[in-house]
Design a protein around this motif. Structure first.
Motif, PDB file in Angstrom:
ATOM      1  N   ILE A  29     -44.217 -26.816  17.632  1.00 18.29           N
ATOM      2  CA  ILE A  29     -44.894 -27.414  18.435  1.00 18.29           C
ATOM      3  C   ILE A  29     -45.506 -26.460  19.499  1.00 18.29           C
ATOM      4  O   ILE A  29     -44.601 -26.082  20.354  1.00 18.29           O
ATOM      5  CB  ILE A  29     -44.358 -28.567  19.410  1.00 18.29           C
ATOM      6  CG1 ILE A  29     -43.475 -29.650  18.290  1.00 18.29           C
ATOM      7  CG2 ILE A  29     -44.933 -29.206  20.201  1.00 18.29           C
ATOM      8  CD1 ILE A  29     -42.638 -30.530  18.820  1.00 18.29           C
ATOM      9  N   ASP A  31     -46.937 -25.418  22.390  1.00 13.22           N
ATOM     10  CA  ASP A  31     -47.216 -25.994  23.592  1.00 13.22           C
ATOM     11  C   ASP A  31     -47.257 -24.901  24.759  1.00 13.22           C
ATOM     12  O   ASP A  31     -46.415 -23.909  24.789  1.00 13.22           O
ATOM     13  CB  ASP A  31     -46.380 -27.116  23.997  1.00 13.22           C
ATOM     14  CG  ASP A  31     -46.804 -28.145  24.948  1.00 13.22           C
ATOM     15  OD1 ASP A  31     -48.130 -28.224  25.294  1.00 13.22           O
ATOM     16  OD2 ASP A  31     -45.815 -28.600  25.603  1.00 13.22           O
ATOM     17  N   ALA A  74     -51.098 -28.489  15.818  1.00 12.94           N
ATOM     18  CA  ALA A  74     -52.276 -27.979  16.350  1.00 12.94           C
ATOM     19  C   ALA A  74     -53.159 -28.941  17.263  1.00 12.94           C
ATOM     20  O   ALA A  74     -53.686 -28.715  18.377  1.00 12.94           O
ATOM     21  CB  ALA A  74     -53.375 -27.292  15.393  1.00 12.94           C
ATOM     22  N   PHE A  75     -53.183 -30.167  16.729  1.00  6.23           N
ATOM     23  CA  PHE A  75     -54.015 -31.297  17.283  1.00  6.23           C
ATOM     24  C   PHE A  75     -53.498 -32.692  17.138  1.00  6.23           C
ATOM     25  O   PHE A  75     -53.376 -33.090  16.012  1.00  6.23           O
ATOM     26  CB  PHE A  75     -55.283 -31.256  16.956  1.00  6.23           C
ATOM     27  CG  PHE A  75     -56.235 -31.910  17.936  1.00  6.23           C
ATOM     28  CD1 PHE A  75     -56.789 -31.431  19.199  1.00  6.23           C
ATOM     29  CD2 PHE A  75     -56.686 -33.485  17.550  1.00  6.23           C
ATOM     30  CE1 PHE A  75     -57.684 -31.988  19.796  1.00  6.23           C
ATOM     31  CE2 PHE A  75     -57.576 -33.927  18.500  1.00  6.23           C
ATOM     32  CZ  PHE A  75     -57.963 -33.552  19.678  1.00  6.23           C
ATOM     33  N   ASN A  79     -54.082 -36.273  21.558  1.00  7.63           N
ATOM     34  CA  ASN A  79     -55.070 -35.304  22.237  1.00  7.63           C
ATOM     35  C   ASN A  79     -56.498 -35.544  22.158  1.00  7.63           C
ATOM     36  O   ASN A  79     -57.158 -34.822  23.293  1.00  7.63           O
ATOM     37  CB  ASN A  79     -54.906 -33.906  21.290  1.00  7.63           C
ATOM     38  CG  ASN A  79     -53.427 -33.074  21.753  1.00  7.63           C
ATOM     39  OD1 ASN A  79     -53.012 -32.553  20.455  1.00  7.63           O
ATOM     40  ND2 ASN A  79     -52.998 -33.344  22.756  1.00  7.63           N
ATOM     41  N   ARG A  82     -58.012 -36.063  26.155  1.00  4.76           N
ATOM     42  CA  ARG A  82     -58.260 -34.916  26.956  1.00  4.76           C
ATOM     43  C   ARG A  82     -59.737 -35.036  27.049  1.00  4.76           C
ATOM     44  O   ARG A  82     -60.422 -35.700  26.294  1.00  4.76           O
ATOM     45  CB  ARG A  82     -57.795 -33.517  26.203  1.00  4.76           C
ATOM     46  CG  ARG A  82     -56.233 -33.657  25.999  1.00  4.76           C
ATOM     47  CD  ARG A  82     -56.117 -32.212  25.599  1.00  4.76           C
ATOM     48  NE  ARG A  82     -54.463 -32.086  25.574  1.00  4.76           N
ATOM     49  CZ  ARG A  82     -53.647 -31.112  25.358  1.00  4.76           C
ATOM     50  NH1 ARG A  82     -54.343 -30.039  25.586  1.00  4.76           N
ATOM     51  NH2 ARG A  82     -52.392 -31.254  25.442  1.00  4.76           N
ATOM     52  N   ARG A 199     -39.894 -25.612  19.838  1.00  5.34           N
ATOM     53  CA  ARG A 199     -41.026 -26.129  21.011  1.00  5.34           C
ATOM     54  C   ARG A 199     -41.161 -24.977  21.973  1.00  5.34           C
ATOM     55  O   ARG A 199     -40.126 -24.876  22.431  1.00  5.34           O
ATOM     56  CB  ARG A 199     -41.003 -27.533  21.320  1.00  5.34           C
ATOM     57  CG  ARG A 199     -41.987 -28.007  22.346  1.00  5.34           C
ATOM     58  CD  ARG A 199     -42.376 -29.366  22.714  1.00  5.34           C
ATOM     59  NE  ARG A 199     -43.416 -29.760  23.333  1.00  5.34           N
ATOM     60  CZ  ARG A 199     -44.057 -30.969  23.451  1.00  5.34           C
ATOM     61  NH1 ARG A 199     -43.378 -31.926  22.950  1.00  5.34           N
ATOM     62  NH2 ARG A 199     -45.100 -31.104  24.005  1.00  5.34           N
ATOM     63  N   ARG A 205     -39.245 -32.439  24.163  1.00  2.53           N
ATOM     64  CA  ARG A 205     -39.637 -33.547  23.471  1.00  2.53           C
ATOM     65  C   ARG A 205     -40.577 -33.275  22.153  1.00  2.53           C
ATOM     66  O   ARG A 205     -40.836 -32.294  21.859  1.00  2.53           O
ATOM     67  CB  ARG A 205     -40.547 -34.583  24.548  1.00  2.53           C
ATOM     68  CG  ARG A 205     -41.719 -33.689  25.054  1.00  2.53           C
ATOM     69  CD  ARG A 205     -42.705 -35.005  25.817  1.00  2.53           C
ATOM     70  NE  ARG A 205     -43.748 -34.253  26.415  1.00  2.53           N
ATOM     71  CZ  ARG A 205     -43.663 -33.818  27.481  1.00  2.53           C
ATOM     72  NH1 ARG A 205     -42.599 -33.742  28.299  1.00  2.53           N
ATOM     73  NH2 ARG A 205     -44.670 -33.211  28.310  1.00  2.53           N
TER      74      ARG A 205
HETATM   75  C1  IPE Z   1     -47.997 -31.806  21.606  1.00  5.23           C
HETATM   76  O1  IPE Z   1     -48.357 -31.048  22.734  1.00  5.23           O
HETATM   77  C2  IPE Z   1     -49.353 -31.659  20.614  1.00  5.23           C
HETATM   78  C3  IPE Z   1     -49.660 -30.136  20.004  1.00  5.23           C
HETATM   79  C4  IPE Z   1     -49.057 -29.056  20.369  1.00  5.23           C
HETATM   80  C5  IPE Z   1     -50.741 -30.199  19.494  1.00  5.23           C
HETATM   81  P1  IPE Z   1     -48.912 -32.036  24.154  1.00  5.23           P
HETATM   82  O2  IPE Z   1     -49.169 -31.098  25.020  1.00  5.23           O
HETATM   83  O3  IPE Z   1     -50.186 -32.490  23.820  1.00  5.23           O
HETATM   84  O4  IPE Z   1     -47.507 -33.084  24.509  1.00  5.23           O
HETATM   85  P2  IPE Z   1     -47.213 -33.862  25.434  1.00  5.23           P
HETATM   86  O5  IPE Z   1     -48.235 -34.723  25.996  1.00  5.23           O
HETATM   87  O6  IPE Z   1     -46.785 -33.088  26.629  1.00  5.23           O
HETATM   88  O7  IPE Z   1     -46.219 -34.386  25.256  1.00  5.23           O
END
Ligand code: IPE
Ligand code: IPE
Ligand code: MG
Length: 251
Positions: A29, A31, A74-75, A79, A82, A199, A205
């Motif tokens: 993930i 992030d 990736a998406f 998302n 946004r 992550r 999460r």
């Molecule tokens: C998870 O990250 C989705 C991706 C990495 C593509 P987010 O940034 O969207 O997740 P949340 O909103 O913090 O849970």
């Protein structure tokens, strides 16, 4: 350049990694792009651009170590919430990433697949996905899966509807519905379950990623923001994975 530096560092660390106990499948993930940019006083989209570069590095690292499957988030289906300008920037980066992928991965034997609701993506991206998956379909090295417009609940819902339809049409009996039947109707039908899920950015999460598939995955979280991720941090995660005792419910 960074590729050779990575090999040097990897050799230095070599003793610590058991090449015979590698995870078959790593899921990530990715992030923290936005926060990476914010800390530098830059627009979020610059963070996404650097995030794409981090992904290029990590694909090469996984391929080099001998990982069989890499799946990156990736998406997500969430998302789309946004701002349009950010979604547009992400889609443009995606197109750029897919267009340059064959050239950058030329000779590396990497097979690219996409999981998620592809039909819900803009047409130009769908075309690029078709092209790149076809042009790499015969490769036998790293299986690189990109989760795009992916949501785990949507994926399971789709599988449930497919099964219900088969039962309704008399092609399957209710008693025949098994875990395997569900697994075979997910986007990941050809991919083994992840062994290790990473992550970045300090969040702990899952955010609707591979909920069914991670039943027995090992989790590894790091505060590193995704654009700063590299092959050495990946090796650190693999090293810690190798110290875990996976019991799968046994003793
Ligand atoms: C998870 O990250 C989705 C991706 C990495 C593509 P987010 O940034 O969207 O997740 P949340 O909103 O913090 O849970
Ligand atoms: C991950 O970085 C990329 C995507 C979800 C597309 P973020 O954009 O979520 O970065 P943060 O979480 O806001 O820092
Ligand atoms: Mg985020």
């Amino acid at each position: 350049m960074s590729f050779f530096r990575w090999i040097f560092k990897r050799n230095r660390n070599k003793v610590e990694i058991d090449e015979g106990k590698l995870p078959d499948h790593i899921a990530i993930i990715m992030d923290g792009n936005g926060r990476w940019a914010k800390r530098r006083g830059l627009p979020r989209n610059v963070g996404h651009r650097e995030g794409a570069n981090a992904l290029r590095r990590v694909v090469l690292s996984c391929n080099e170590i001998g990982i069989k499957y890499l799946t990156v988030y990736a998406f997500s289906t969430e998302n789309w919430k946004r701002p349009k300008s950010e979604v547009d920037a992400l889609m443009n980066l995606l197109i750029e990433f897919l267009k340059s992928a064959d050239r950058e991965l030329a000779g590396k034997n990497v097979r690219i697949c996409v999981i998620g609701d592809v039909e819900g993506l803009p047409l130009n991206i769908q075309k690029e996905i078709q092209r790149v998956t076809k042009s790499t379909s015969r490769n036998t090295g790293l299986n690189f899966n990109i989760a795009l417009n992916y949501g785990s609940r949507a994926e399971m819902l789709y599988a449930v509807k497919a099964v219900a339809d088969e039962v309704k049409k008399g092609k399957m009996k209710i008693d025949e519905i098994s875990e395997q039947v569900i697994s075979e109707r997910l986007y990941t039908r050809e991919i083994p379950d992840p062994d290790l899920i990473i992550r970045t950015s300090g969040e702990q999460r899952i955010s609707n990623f591979l909920l069914w598939q991670i039943a027995y995955a090992e989790f590894w979280f790091t505060d590193v923001l995704w654009p700063d991720f590299n092959g050495d941090i990946l090796l650190e995660a693999v090293k810690q994975y190798q110290n875990r005792n996976r019991r799968f419910g046994g003793i």
